[in-house]
Scaffold this motif. Sequence first.
Motif, mmCIF file in Angstrom:
data_model
loop_
_atom_site.group_PDB
_atom_site.id
_atom_site.type_symbol
_atom_site.label_atom_id
_atom_site.label_comp_id
_atom_site.label_asym_id
_atom_site.label_seq_id
_atom_site.Cartn_x
_atom_site.Cartn_y
_atom_site.Cartn_z
ATOM 1 N N ASP A 1 0.812 -1.221 0.000
ATOM 2 C CA ASP A 1 0.000 0.000 0.000
ATOM 3 C C ASP A 1 0.845 1.270 0.000
ATOM 4 O O ASP A 1 0.302 2.375 -0.112
ATOM 5 N N GLN A 2 2.161 1.127 0.117
ATOM 6 C CA GLN A 2 3.006 2.309 0.276
ATOM 7 C C GLN A 2 3.783 2.735 -0.972
ATOM 8 O O GLN A 2 3.979 3.931 -1.187
ATOM 9 N N PRO A 3 4.297 1.819 -1.800
ATOM 10 C CA PRO A 3 5.078 2.263 -2.970
ATOM 11 C C PRO A 3 4.223 2.996 -4.005
ATOM 12 O O PRO A 3 3.036 2.708 -4.190
ATOM 13 N N THR A 4 4.834 3.955 -4.670
ATOM 14 C CA THR A 4 4.233 4.626 -5.817
ATOM 15 C C THR A 4 5.280 4.658 -6.920
ATOM 16 O O THR A 4 6.455 4.376 -6.686
ATOM 17 N N THR A 5 4.864 5.019 -8.125
ATOM 18 C CA THR A 5 5.811 5.101 -9.225
ATOM 19 C C THR A 5 5.507 6.329 -10.075
ATOM 20 O O THR A 5 4.339 6.660 -10.312
ATOM 21 N N ILE A 6 6.566 7.021 -10.493
ATOM 22 C CA ILE A 6 6.409 8.196 -11.339
ATOM 23 C C ILE A 6 7.652 8.351 -12.205
ATOM 24 O O ILE A 6 8.785 8.177 -11.730
ATOM 25 N N GLY B 1 9.097 6.481 -14.231
ATOM 26 C CA GLY B 1 10.005 5.336 -14.269
ATOM 27 C C GLY B 1 10.756 5.081 -12.982
ATOM 28 O O GLY B 1 11.659 4.240 -12.943
ATOM 29 N N ILE B 2 10.403 5.774 -11.903
ATOM 30 C CA ILE B 2 11.100 5.627 -10.627
ATOM 31 C C ILE B 2 10.115 5.184 -9.556
ATOM 32 O O ILE B 2 9.011 5.712 -9.447
ATOM 33 N N LEU B 3 10.519 4.199 -8.759
ATOM 34 C CA LEU B 3 9.712 3.752 -7.638
ATOM 35 C C LEU B 3 9.995 4.624 -6.419
ATOM 36 O O LEU B 3 11.152 4.974 -6.150
ATOM 37 N N LEU B 4 8.942 4.964 -5.692
ATOM 38 C CA LEU B 4 9.081 5.735 -4.461
ATOM 39 C C LEU B 4 8.463 4.948 -3.322
ATOM 40 O O LEU B 4 7.405 4.334 -3.465
ATOM 41 N N PHE B 5 9.148 4.988 -2.176
ATOM 42 C CA PHE B 5 8.621 4.385 -0.967
ATOM 43 C C PHE B 5 8.528 5.490 0.072
ATOM 44 O O PHE B 5 9.534 5.934 0.614
ATOM 45 N N GLY B 6 7.302 5.977 0.299
ATOM 46 C CA GLY B 6 7.148 7.146 1.150
ATOM 47 C C GLY B 6 7.809 8.340 0.490
ATOM 48 O O GLY B 6 7.520 8.674 -0.661
ATOM 49 N N ASN B 7 8.741 8.976 1.197
ATOM 50 C CA ASN B 7 9.456 10.114 0.627
ATOM 51 C C ASN B 7 10.869 9.740 0.196
ATOM 52 O O ASN B 7 11.763 10.576 0.146
ATOM 53 N N CYS B 8 11.075 8.470 -0.121
ATOM 54 C CA CYS B 8 12.403 7.981 -0.510
ATOM 55 C C CYS B 8 12.364 7.328 -1.887
ATOM 56 O O CYS B 8 11.385 6.665 -2.253
ATOM 57 N N CYS B 9 13.447 7.500 -2.657
ATOM 58 C CA CYS B 9 13.596 6.802 -3.936
ATOM 59 C C CYS B 9 14.026 5.361 -3.674
ATOM 60 O O CYS B 9 14.900 5.115 -2.844
ATOM 61 N N ASP C 1 21.340 7.092 8.972
ATOM 62 C CA ASP C 1 20.252 8.063 9.030
ATOM 63 C C ASP C 1 20.176 8.879 7.739
ATOM 64 O O ASP C 1 19.086 9.181 7.236
ATOM 65 N N ALA C 2 21.347 9.231 7.186
ATOM 66 C CA ALA C 2 21.383 9.982 5.924
ATOM 67 C C ALA C 2 20.756 9.172 4.801
ATOM 68 O O ALA C 2 20.061 9.716 3.930
ATOM 69 N N LEU C 3 20.987 7.872 4.802
ATOM 70 C CA LEU C 3 20.374 7.005 3.794
ATOM 71 C C LEU C 3 18.860 6.948 3.969
ATOM 72 O O LEU C 3 18.113 7.099 2.999
ATOM 73 N N ARG C 4 18.409 6.736 5.200
ATOM 74 C CA ARG C 4 16.971 6.561 5.454
ATOM 75 C C ARG C 4 16.160 7.788 5.062
ATOM 76 O O ARG C 4 14.987 7.670 4.700
ATOM 77 N N ARG C 5 16.756 8.959 5.138
ATOM 78 C CA ARG C 5 16.016 10.180 4.824
ATOM 79 C C ARG C 5 15.791 10.345 3.326
ATOM 80 O O ARG C 5 14.920 11.117 2.924
ATOM 81 N N ARG C 6 16.583 9.663 2.479
ATOM 82 C CA ARG C 6 16.540 9.934 1.039
ATOM 83 C C ARG C 6 16.223 8.719 0.169
ATOM 84 O O ARG C 6 15.607 8.870 -0.879
ATOM 85 N N VAL C 7 16.702 7.537 0.583
ATOM 86 C CA VAL C 7 16.596 6.367 -0.297
ATOM 87 C C VAL C 7 16.103 5.153 0.480
ATOM 88 O O VAL C 7 16.092 5.144 1.716
ATOM 89 N N TRP C 8 15.731 4.121 -0.283
ATOM 90 C CA TRP C 8 15.266 2.872 0.343
ATOM 91 C C TRP C 8 15.484 1.720 -0.620
ATOM 92 O O TRP C 8 15.404 1.874 -1.832
ATOM 93 N N TRP C 9 15.815 0.564 -0.050
ATOM 94 C CA TRP C 9 15.745 -0.710 -0.763
ATOM 95 C C TRP C 9 15.677 -1.815 0.289
ATOM 96 O O TRP C 9 16.002 -1.590 1.458
ATOM 97 N N THR C 10 15.215 -2.975 -0.095
ATOM 98 C CA THR C 10 15.113 -4.069 0.872
ATOM 99 C C THR C 10 16.520 -4.476 1.312
ATOM 100 O O THR C 10 17.406 -4.663 0.486
ATOM 101 N N GLY C 11 16.713 -4.574 2.627
ATOM 102 C CA GLY C 11 18.026 -4.937 3.155
ATOM 103 C C GLY C 11 19.001 -3.777 3.226
ATOM 104 O O GLY C 11 20.204 -3.993 3.399
ATOM 105 N N MET C 12 18.519 -2.539 3.091
ATOM 106 C CA MET C 12 19.424 -1.391 3.072
ATOM 107 C C MET C 12 20.202 -1.253 4.378
ATOM 108 O O MET C 12 21.409 -0.970 4.363
#
Length: 207
Positions: free
Chosen positions: A56-61, A63-71, A97-108
Motif C-alpha cells: 500500500d506504500q510504494p508509488t511510481t512516477i 520510471g522511478i519507484l518511491l517508498f514514502g518520501n524515498c527513492c 540516518d542519511a540514507l533513510r532520509r533519502r533512499v530505500w531498498w530491501t536490506g538497506m
Amino acid sequence: MAEFIGLVLEECPVNIDDIAKATSDDPLLRSIQQRVLMQSWSQVTPAEEPYYLIRDQPTTIDGILLFGNCCVIPEALRHAVLQLAHEGHPGRDIFKDALRRRVWWTGMSKDADKFAEQCSECWRRHTNSAQELMLSEIEGVWQKLAVDLVCIEGQQVLSIVDYGSRYPELLPLSATTTAAVIDRLMEVFARFGLPRVLVSDNGPQFA
C-alpha cells in the motif's frame, strides 16, 4: 502532489535519469512497478514478498519507484549511493540516518552496516550524537572521484562515482588485478579527463 514528488527526487543522492534507467534494467523493480501500476499482487515470487508486505506504500512516477518520501534504488546503483552517503566518514548511525532520509531498498540497513564495518574511521566515530552529516567542499564536477571494486550478480565491477555531479560509472572487469583496474580507469579518463583526487579504501589494487 507533483511539487512533493519533485522535492523527493531533488533530494535523491543519485542522478534521477540514472535511477530510471537502472530501474528499467532491473527485472525485480520493473515487475514491482507493474504491480504498483496495476494494483495486482497475486502470485508474488519470494523476491517480491518484501514489496507485497508494504504494497500500500510504494508509488511510481517517471520510471522511478518511491517508498514514502524515498527513492527506491536499483541494485546496480546501491554501492554508489552507499559511497556518497559515506563521504566524510560520518559514523555508522549518521551514515544510516542519511540514507533513510533519502533512499530505500530491501536490506538497506544490513548493506549499510556491512559497508560501515569495512571502515575503521566510521567505527571510531560510532556514537549516538545527533550531529549532521558534513560533506566536504567540492570544486566543480569530475574533480574528486570515489573508486571501489564491487560484485554485482557475480560480476566484478569497478565503481566510479563523481562527488561533484553524483554521476556513477560501473565498469565490468575481466580480472581484479591492478593492471586491469588501471586499464579501466584510463578508458574513463580518456573520455572525461583527469580528476584531481581519487578516494578509495586503499585496497591492494589502489595502493
